[in-house]
Design a protein around this motif. Structure first.
Motif, short mmCIF file in Angstrom:
data_model
loop_
_atom_site.label_atom_id
_atom_site.label_comp_id
_atom_site.label_asym_id
_atom_site.label_seq_id
_atom_site.Cartn_x
_atom_site.Cartn_y
_atom_site.Cartn_z
N VAL A 1 -26.67 54.99 -31.47
CA VAL A 1 -25.27 54.77 -31.88
C VAL A 1 -24.96 55.45 -33.22
CG1 VAL A 1 -25.04 52.63 -30.58
CG2 VAL A 1 -25.74 52.51 -32.98
N LYS A 2 -25.84 56.38 -33.61
CA LYS A 2 -25.64 57.24 -34.79
C LYS A 2 -25.61 56.45 -36.09
CE LYS A 2 -23.56 60.87 -32.15
NZ LYS A 2 -22.46 61.16 -31.31
N MET A 3 -26.55 55.52 -36.20
CA MET A 3 -26.74 54.80 -37.47
C MET A 3 -28.16 55.00 -37.95
SD MET A 3 -24.62 51.24 -37.15
CE MET A 3 -24.91 50.84 -38.87
N ASN A 4 -28.36 54.89 -39.24
CA ASN A 4 -29.69 55.08 -39.83
C ASN A 4 -30.61 53.93 -39.40
OD1 ASN A 4 -31.91 55.30 -41.53
ND2 ASN A 4 -30.68 56.16 -43.19
N VAL B 1 -29.58 43.08 -33.02
CA VAL B 1 -29.77 44.05 -31.93
C VAL B 1 -30.98 43.68 -31.08
CG1 VAL B 1 -30.19 46.49 -31.40
CG2 VAL B 1 -28.64 45.87 -33.27
N GLY B 2 -31.99 43.10 -31.71
CA GLY B 2 -33.22 42.75 -30.98
C GLY B 2 -33.14 41.42 -30.25
N ILE C 1 -22.98 48.49 -34.31
CA ILE C 1 -24.08 47.52 -34.16
C ILE C 1 -23.87 46.70 -32.88
CG2 ILE C 1 -25.17 45.47 -35.18
CD1 ILE C 1 -24.31 46.74 -37.97
N GLY C 2 -22.60 46.31 -32.66
CA GLY C 2 -22.27 45.58 -31.43
C GLY C 2 -22.56 46.40 -30.18
N GLN D 1 -23.10 43.49 -19.91
CA GLN D 1 -22.98 43.15 -21.34
C GLN D 1 -21.52 43.27 -21.77
OE1 GLN D 1 -25.46 42.02 -23.48
NE2 GLN D 1 -26.68 41.89 -21.61
N MET D 2 -21.24 42.77 -22.97
CA MET D 2 -19.87 42.81 -23.48
C MET D 2 -19.86 43.30 -24.93
SD MET D 2 -17.18 39.69 -23.07
CE MET D 2 -15.44 40.00 -22.96
N ILE D 3 -18.87 44.14 -25.23
CA ILE D 3 -18.61 44.53 -26.62
C ILE D 3 -17.35 43.77 -27.02
CG2 ILE D 3 -18.06 46.42 -28.19
CD1 ILE D 3 -19.42 48.29 -26.10
#
Length: 334
Positions: free
Chosen positions: A148-151, A122-123, A170-171, A102-104
């Protein structure tokens, strides 16, 4: 940093990778040349390690990353990932291998579709690769956002509602969706505020330890690369100039280009900074459409001689694990 040493050897082997983009002119679109973005690059990345790939803007770092993932089909060379040559694969076989890589992307503002919610972004890999759908996908998205420490309740929001650092998380969540082995991080922090950069890098390190990830970390911030990488490769005009363990390359650089890059890093102590030797490079980076003969760096190199114009230097191992492409690097060996 207690980092892993790739018990099973190399996960990724790049051999003589070449990526040329044709230049066309005229009404009949005749090819008159090529941009030699990547021109014979070789390295490997061990399982569980982070290899930093550094160099000036336009040197071919991002193209190398995209060619490894087969987003660009290489002009020549091989990319062996987990024992399989990706260059030889097509269609469904390549799609299956892509799940493991994968790539960020560099720009968190451009890499997320503004018309899709966070949950859809994300899905999407899960749906595209038929891993899950419906409720199972929504559950996995919530889990990934937590990682990733998000709600998790943010999954119904759109990208414009988030800051740059949140978008990059998110990425990262999207990149983790399919449980990949290798993630190519294409300057994932260069578009972020300095205060946010450290948070994203720390998150990447935590995820690497948790999921045994392997990173190719592309950047031009040398201090950040030293922090996160196990080994560092220095690239200039489509060619790897030097490759070594991160501490070795920062303390004993053997290539004049690496020495110049390191001498440009600011030191917070003015007394030490005033005493150190600076290497100021003359001129501009030549065009990759018309690179210099012999050594790519010779037009700006302070120690270049006639041989450098005639012969391309061999990428050789001067010290254990320390590779360099320079005819006269022996004089710097300590």
């Amino acid at each position: 940093m207690s980092k892993k040493n790739g018990k099973n050897g190399a996960l990724l082997q790049v051999n003589d990778l070449v990526m040329h983009f044709p230049i066309y002119r005229g009404v009949i679109r005749r090819q008159v040349g090529a941009v030699r973005a990547v021109d014979g690059v070789s390295f490997d990345v061990k399982r569980g390690e982070t290899l930093g790939l550094v160099g000036e803007s336009g040197c071919g770092k991002t193209t190398t990353g995209r060619t490894i993932l087969q987003l660009y089909r290489p002009t020549a060379g091989s990319v062996v990932f987990d024992g399989v040559d990706l260059v030889a694969l097509k269609g469904e076989q390549l799609r299956k291998m892509r799940r493991k890589m994968q790539m960020i992307f560099q720009d968190p503002y451009a890499s997320l579709n503004p018309r899709m919610t966070v949950g859809e972004i994300v899905g999407e890999p899960l749906e595209v690769h038929h891993v899950s759908k419906g409720k199972a996908t929504r559950e996995r998205v919530r889990e990934l956002l937590s990682v990733v420490k998000m709600n998790p309740s943010f999954s119904d929001r759109y990208p414009h509602e988030f800051s740059g650092g949140q978008r990059q998380r998110i990425g990262v969540a999207r990149a983790l969706a399919l449980n990949p082995s290798l993630i190519i991080c294409d300057e994932p922090i260069s578009a972020l505020d300095v205060s946010i950069q450290a948070q994203v890098v720390n998150l990447l390190e935590e995820l690497q330890a948790k999921f045994n990830l392997t990173y190719l970390f592309i950047a031009h911030d040398l201090s950040m690369v030293r922090h996160i990488s196990d080994r560092v490769a220095v690239m200039y005009l489509g060619v790897i100039m030097e490759l070594a363990d991160r501490n070795e390359i920062y303390e004993n650089p053997l290539h004049p280009y690496t020495q110049a890059l390191l001498s440009a890093i600011p030191i917070p102590d003015p007394v030490v900074d005033a005493k150190r030797k600076r290497t100021i490079l003359k001129g501009d980076v030549p065009s990759p459409a018309n690179p210099p003969s012999g050594c790519r760096f010779r037009t700006r190199c302070p120690i270049a001689e006639a041989l450098c114009a005639e012969e391309r230097p061999e990428f050789r191992e001067l010290k254990p694990g320390h590779f360099v492409a320079c005819h006269f690097a022996d004089q710097f060996v300590q």
